[in-house]
Design an enzyme around this catalytic site. Structure first.
Site, PDB file in Angstrom:
ATOM      1  N   GLU A 159      -3.220  -7.046  -0.461  1.00 20.49           N
ATOM      2  CA  GLU A 159      -4.207  -6.022  -0.793  1.00 20.49           C
ATOM      3  C   GLU A 159      -3.723  -5.091  -1.905  1.00 20.49           C
ATOM      4  OE1 GLU A 159      -6.427  -5.722   3.553  1.00 20.49           O
ATOM      5  OE2 GLU A 159      -5.189  -4.047   2.883  1.00 20.49           O
ATOM      6  N   GLU A 193      -6.789 -11.529   7.180  1.00 23.39           N
ATOM      7  CA  GLU A 193      -6.978 -10.344   8.030  1.00 23.39           C
ATOM      8  C   GLU A 193      -8.451 -10.166   8.337  1.00 23.39           C
ATOM      9  OE1 GLU A 193      -5.434  -6.479   7.095  1.00 23.39           O
ATOM     10  OE2 GLU A 193      -3.582  -7.316   6.267  1.00 23.39           O
TER      11      GLU A 193
END
Length: 480
Positions: free
Chosen positions: A201, A386
């Site tokens: 991320e 995720e």
């Protein structure tokens, strides 16, 4: 809102001007479900859980580990919602075998963890800390002994403080040091550790850490955006090259926090559409395009002036064996000429089902980002690295009969099945997370785990979702 109220789980409420947060759980009207024709996943589909070193390991001053930017950030009063820190977290540096036993007990195939750069290279460069590498060797061996495939993330936001003091990701040299770190890891672990995720991320780290100041290193400088974005992309390309040079038998990918960027008022709200397109360029395209196309979106030109050097985009464009997609919610934005970047948060549509962060629970958004990757980037192999749901924020005990989490996971897995039926090459799903952990600026008030942990006693208690996920992993069939 207060500075500590945003975390990486607040992606669906991202704006360069701040974010809003609610206090509800993960339940409500189911108006965004997708209905796949089949509820059966293939036998070779990967089922796993995901975690991060800083959120779980604790043992911050053990065995030669150096400080990271998050060690420094968490010590500043007001940065962490409950005033806590990650010095113990889930104590996974010491209790990694307990983690492995829980993963094996759930019948899972894979564990995604991250390696602490400052455990391996305490100052980020120079002398290697053998004791740190030994820990990850033991973890990998423990996983393989239980037939659990290790997936290691090289960078999950915890930049060594020594490198930050030299400029951090603003400095081009950090990209070179990142490649050196990748070489050290693969040289020691590559004979057993075969799956590598380069960055986690990166958009979150760039924006929240360098523009909003709501995550480490806690900076608030919009001028950092271009250098940080490019040097992370460049470092990723160099690290991929280093891993490939080290061994030819690896599976190498990276993980991005992808989200649909939607204008407040719907697609016909022209001014807000400008804001949503701008956020899409910054949040999604500025990471996907350099990797898959060797370009940046035109919207990034102003940020990147004087940063990109000749030959850089040939380095950022690297073949990957998979793309990791993290998804929690869509972003709703509006144009605000007074906000940094001219982008401001907008509320989800009236009546939307909201999670604990005030984000729209929208499984169709997961389908949307998976299908976009298929259409725009030549259909790479994808892992959902995720996805998950927090309890309502609280300093109290976790909810053990977490039916809201089961419903959330089931609905998002329906979106995965629907995406597969549409032609998306999705090969696996990693739930966030195994054990309630240190949730960055929210401390321990946010709980995402399949397993609860009593912070006073260290006792770990599986929740209802743990048994549900175990049954799913064993059968591969998503219950209605």
């Amino acid at each position: 809102m207060e500075q500590s109220g945003v975390s990486r789980r607040a992606l669906g409420a991202l704006a360069l001007g701040g974010a809003a947060m609610g206090l509800s759980g993960c339940e409500g009207a189911h108006d965004t479900d997708l209905n796949p024709k089949s509820r059966q996943f293939p036998k070779d589909f990967t089922w796993g859980v995901a975690s991060a070193a800083f959120q779980t390991e604790g043992a911050q001053d053990v065995d030669g580990r150096g400080p990271s930017v998050w060690d420094v950030f968490e010590k500043v009063p007001g940065h962490i919602k409950d005033g806590s820190d990650a010095t113990v977290a889930t104590d996974s540096y010491r209790r990694y075998q307990d983690d492995v036993d829980l993963i094996a007990g759930a019948g899972l195939d894979a564990y995604r963890f991250s390696i602490s750069w400052s455990r391996v290279l305490p100052s980020g460069e120079g002398a290697v800390n053998v004791a740190g590498l030994d820990h990850y060797a033991r973890l990998v061996e423990a996983l393989l002994a239980k037939d659990i495939e290790p997936y290691a993330t090289l960078f999950h936001w915890d930049l060594p403080q020594g490198l930050q003091e030299k400029g951090g990701w603003k400095d081009r040299d950090t990209a070179l040091r990142f490649a050196d770190y990748a070489r050290v890891v693969v040289d020691r672990l590559g004979d057993r550790l075969k799956n590598y995720i380069i960055l986690n991320e990166a958009a979150v780290h760039a924006v929240f850490g360098h523009v909003l100041g709501e995550g480490a290193p806690g900076l608030k400088d919009e001028a950092l955006l271009g250098p940080v974005i490019h040097h992370m992309n460049l470092g990723q390309g160099l690290a991929i090259q280093a891993l490939r040079a080290g061994r030819s038998d690896l599976q190498v990918g990276t993980t991005m926090a992808l989200q649909p960027c939607r204008p407040a008022g719907g697609p016909w709200a022209i001014w807000n559409r400008l804001a949503s397109d701008g956020l899409d360029a910054l949040w999604n395209k500025a990471w996907l395009d350099p990797l898959f196309k060797g370009t940046y979106p035109k919207d990034m030109d102003e940020f990147l002036k004087g940063v990109v050097q000749d030959g850089d985009l040939a380095i950022t464009r690297q073949p990957v064996d998979f793309l990791g997609v993290n998804y929690y919610a869509p972003a709703y934005v509006r144009l605000d000429l007074n906000a940094p970047g001219k982008i401001a948060v907008a509320a989800p549509p009236k009546g939307s089902e909201l999670d604990a962060f005030g984000r729209h629970i929208d499984p169709s958004g997961l389908f949307e980002v998976l299908d976009r990757v298929r259409r725009a980037y030549a259909s790479p192999k994808i892992l959902v690295t995720e996805n998950g749901c927090s309890d309502a924020f609280s300093n109290g005990p976790a909810v053990l009969n977490d039916q809201f989490r089961i419903a959330y996971l089931r609905r998002h897995l329906q979106a995965v099945l629907a995406a597969r039926e549409a032609g998306c090459d999705v090969r696996g799903y990693f739930e966030w997370t195994l054990i309630d952990n240190f949730e960055w600026d929210l401390g321990y008030t946010s709980k995402f785990g399949l397993v609860a942990m009593d912070r006073k006693t260290g006792v770990r208690t599986p929740k209802a979702s743990y048994a549900w996920f175990k049954a799913l992993a064993e059968s591969g069939r998503l219950p209605v």
